[in-house]
Design an enzyme around this catalytic site. Sequence first.
Site, PDB file in Angstrom:
ATOM      1  N   GLU A 123       2.072   8.645 -43.040  1.00 39.36           N
ATOM      2  CA  GLU A 123       2.075   9.106 -44.421  1.00 39.36           C
ATOM      3  C   GLU A 123       1.171  10.332 -44.471  1.00 39.36           C
ATOM      4  O   GLU A 123       0.006  10.259 -44.065  1.00 39.36           O
ATOM      5  CB  GLU A 123       1.523   7.993 -45.331  1.00 39.36           C
ATOM      6  CG  GLU A 123       1.592   8.381 -46.792  1.00 39.36           C
ATOM      7  CD  GLU A 123       1.104   7.273 -47.722  1.00 39.36           C
ATOM      8  OE1 GLU A 123       0.876   6.140 -47.256  1.00 39.36           O
ATOM      9  OE2 GLU A 123       0.950   7.566 -48.919  1.00 39.36           O
ATOM     10  N   ARG A 135      -3.539  -3.241 -34.237  1.00 38.16           N
ATOM     11  CA  ARG A 135      -4.050  -1.888 -34.418  1.00 38.16           C
ATOM     12  C   ARG A 135      -5.318  -1.698 -33.591  1.00 38.16           C
ATOM     13  O   ARG A 135      -5.974  -2.663 -33.199  1.00 38.16           O
ATOM     14  CB  ARG A 135      -4.297  -1.607 -35.889  1.00 38.16           C
ATOM     15  CG  ARG A 135      -5.465  -2.367 -36.491  1.00 38.16           C
ATOM     16  CD  ARG A 135      -5.462  -2.331 -38.014  1.00 38.16           C
ATOM     17  NE  ARG A 135      -5.598  -0.988 -38.541  1.00 38.16           N
ATOM     18  CZ  ARG A 135      -4.661  -0.374 -39.250  1.00 38.16           C
ATOM     19  NH1 ARG A 135      -3.522  -0.964 -39.509  1.00 38.16           N
ATOM     20  NH2 ARG A 135      -4.857   0.833 -39.711  1.00 38.16           N
ATOM     21  N   LYS A 140      -8.251   5.827 -43.278  1.00 37.78           N
ATOM     22  CA  LYS A 140      -8.039   7.188 -43.764  1.00 37.78           C
ATOM     23  C   LYS A 140      -8.816   7.434 -45.052  1.00 37.78           C
ATOM     24  O   LYS A 140      -9.315   8.531 -45.280  1.00 37.78           O
ATOM     25  CB  LYS A 140      -6.545   7.435 -44.028  1.00 37.78           C
ATOM     26  CG  LYS A 140      -5.785   7.889 -42.805  1.00 37.78           C
ATOM     27  CD  LYS A 140      -4.483   8.555 -43.219  1.00 37.78           C
ATOM     28  CE  LYS A 140      -3.325   7.613 -42.996  1.00 37.78           C
ATOM     29  NZ  LYS A 140      -2.017   8.212 -43.292  1.00 37.78           N
TER      30      LYS A 140
HETATM   31  P1  ATP Z   1      -2.699   3.992 -44.860  1.00 39.41           P
HETATM   32  O1  ATP Z   1      -1.696   2.869 -44.857  1.00 39.41           O
HETATM   33  O2  ATP Z   1      -4.007   3.664 -45.478  1.00 39.41           O
HETATM   34  O3  ATP Z   1      -2.140   5.283 -45.302  1.00 39.41           O
HETATM   35  P2  ATP Z   1      -2.329   4.049 -42.041  1.00 39.41           P
HETATM   36  O4  ATP Z   1      -3.404   4.147 -41.028  1.00 39.41           O
HETATM   37  O5  ATP Z   1      -1.421   2.891 -42.030  1.00 39.41           O
HETATM   38  O6  ATP Z   1      -3.120   4.189 -43.366  1.00 39.41           O
HETATM   39  P3  ATP Z   1      -0.037   5.727 -41.704  1.00 39.41           P
HETATM   40  O7  ATP Z   1       0.056   7.192 -41.867  1.00 39.41           O
HETATM   41  O8  ATP Z   1       0.865   4.895 -42.510  1.00 39.41           O
HETATM   42  O9  ATP Z   1      -1.530   5.380 -42.020  1.00 39.41           O
HETATM   43  O10 ATP Z   1       0.090   5.366 -40.175  1.00 39.41           O
HETATM   44  C1  ATP Z   1       1.153   5.827 -39.386  1.00 39.41           C
HETATM   45  C2  ATP Z   1       1.402   4.891 -38.254  1.00 39.41           C
HETATM   46  O11 ATP Z   1       0.250   4.755 -37.456  1.00 39.41           O
HETATM   47  C3  ATP Z   1       1.777   3.513 -38.741  1.00 39.41           C
HETATM   48  O12 ATP Z   1       2.947   3.107 -38.067  1.00 39.41           O
HETATM   49  C4  ATP Z   1       0.609   2.646 -38.386  1.00 39.41           C
HETATM   50  O13 ATP Z   1       1.041   1.380 -38.010  1.00 39.41           O
HETATM   51  C5  ATP Z   1      -0.028   3.389 -37.225  1.00 39.41           C
HETATM   52  N1  ATP Z   1      -1.470   3.180 -37.213  1.00 39.41           N
HETATM   53  C6  ATP Z   1      -2.344   3.475 -38.183  1.00 39.41           C
HETATM   54  N2  ATP Z   1      -3.595   3.099 -37.855  1.00 39.41           N
HETATM   55  C7  ATP Z   1      -3.518   2.559 -36.621  1.00 39.41           C
HETATM   56  C8  ATP Z   1      -4.470   1.977 -35.726  1.00 39.41           C
HETATM   57  N3  ATP Z   1      -5.766   1.884 -36.039  1.00 39.41           N
HETATM   58  N4  ATP Z   1      -4.024   1.518 -34.532  1.00 39.41           N
HETATM   59  C9  ATP Z   1      -2.718   1.621 -34.217  1.00 39.41           C
HETATM   60  N5  ATP Z   1      -1.778   2.145 -35.002  1.00 39.41           N
HETATM   61  C10 ATP Z   1      -2.153   2.619 -36.202  1.00 39.41           C
HETATM   62 MG    MG Z   2       0.429   2.980 -43.614  1.00 48.04          MG
END
Ligand code: ATP
Ligand code: MG
Length: 564
Positions: A38, A265, A275
């Site tokens: 995102e 994760r 984030k």
């Molecule tokens: P938010 O949901 O707060 O925006 P997010 O970290 O989920 O934060 P995204 O941009 O949705 O942000 O993440 C993109 C991809 O990265 C998703 O598929 C998510 O599963 C993966 N991802 C995010 N954080 C991690 C992490 N700490 N370890 C592994 N994969 C991650």
């Molecule tokens: Mg997300």
Amino acid sequence: MSEAAPAPAVHKHFIRQIIDADLASGKVPSVVTRFPPEPNGYLHIGHAKSICLNFGLALEYAGQCHLRMDDTNPTKEDVEYVDSIREDVKWLGFDWGEHYYQASDYFDFMYECALKLIRAGKAYVCHLTQDQLREYRGDLKTPGKNSPWRDRSVEENLAEFEKMRSGAYEEGKALLRAKIDMASPNVHLRDPAVYRIRKVAHHNTGDKWCVYPMYDFAHPLEDAYEKITHSICTLEFEVHRPLYDWLIDNIPGLPGRPHQHEFARLNLTYTVMSKRKLLELVQEKRVSGWDDPRMPTISGLRRRGVTPAAIRKFCETIGVTKFNSLTDVALLEHAIREDLNKTSARAMAVLHPVKVVIENFPEGHVEWLDAVNNPEDPAAGTRKVPFTRELYVEADDFMEVAPKKYFRLTPGQEVRFRWAYFVKCVGVEKDADGNVTVVRCTYDPETRGGDAPDGRKVKGTIHWVSASHGGKVEVRLYDRLFNKQDLNDDSDGKDWREHLNPDSLKVITGFVEPELLKSAPGARFQFERVGYFCADAKDSKPGAPVFNRTVALKDSFAKEMAKA
Ligand code: ATP
Ligand code: MG
């Protein structure tokens, strides 16, 4: 007797096993994955784990991996974030080819899918208020209650949804919900919202829409639209999977049939990964920006001097499991050191200088000595370093009164000056307060290159920089941004910001050999005996590099923490 099988090149983690089985059974003809950030922040090392996994699988199985901006939420998107995400994925070494997508491009398709659900009698427009929705939803122990709007006719729902779309309702006054099961033990199946009213312009679609799909509705449809085979996400989405499957199974005519698989994760010690919190660090100016070298962002790590290879190696090393855990950041630092040890040129820099005068070396004379650029890489060649009468050495490489096992400079003791000569300390000069200002030495001209023809040995080798030919540079000594191991644990009742490490950045002036003054922005070095450094990509000027410490040579932080 058969020989033991060689170790597999990679660990066959559970996702690789699933893919092997899906390919073998013919369930999928080839592998299509996606990385769907995102665009509401910069990517961090946790995202790198997901990027390496998704793009890595596509490479391994000769499939494809899509980069998809998951930009269905109209309020938060920002081009700066989109650009940084593209740059970071590329920098990590991955290529989406022609498969760059934006989820907001599928709004028409998603709207059609919502209409299909309504026509099939599987979605309805509901007018319960936020509070009522919460109340009707029930909880883990209590089943939910049916909405009074649940049994509207298809025609009425089509008309109501059209009213939502055309702006006849204000925000919060109507909601499209999937008609699943208000008594389901899985609360995500209790008639979840699929479309809501948001009277906000979207960065891509402008004012075209005032209804936007919910994440749980949009995501499986994005995957189906792009014919993703393996939709890999983090564990917290496991409980959403029944809804993912329900939508895929109940919307007729979808282009593909993706399956969701969840992995744990990445959480790192001494590191904040959310984030939202990273954004707060930037907004509150606790760091210089998203690419501050202390940030766990890809851009911060890049600016700090970390290589993409080190990040990829780290991601492979930590593996992929279904168990949430906390990974020691020392493991990342280890991967960084290992990679930089192989690839970075050596150089001499003195960060806490004390002056040395070589009494028997003629004033004004310069000897250009050969120094090996990288003992790990013969192809890196050699360079010339100037040896002069006045030099700088590290202050802690001299001790006036030294313990027995101190093998560096102390009166009467001989040491090797790296790439140069045997040098013996013969005295000191002090200021009025008794601080050492000059270490007086002599050198043995017979030991050029660092060995004595008579076979005598010295126990210590120290680095040095010519005082007349070296240059002053700004050096930024970065350390971990936080001094608490597990930042997800807030049982001490403290705000996470209270655990910021006040010593995470120290700016000092160092002396470097002349060659280093020509460093291109981004160039990486091992300052011998000191650590790994890189010329800051933003603040370095031609002839005046600024050096960032990427990582110390050894993990001294662990020791300091143990003492504290
Ligand atoms: P938010 O949901 O707060 O925006 P997010 O970290 O989920 O934060 P995204 O941009 O949705 O942000 O993440 C993109 C991809 O990265 C998703 O598929 C998510 O599963 C993966 N991802 C995010 N954080 C991690 C992490 N700490 N370890 C592994 N994969 C991650
Ligand atoms: Mg997300």
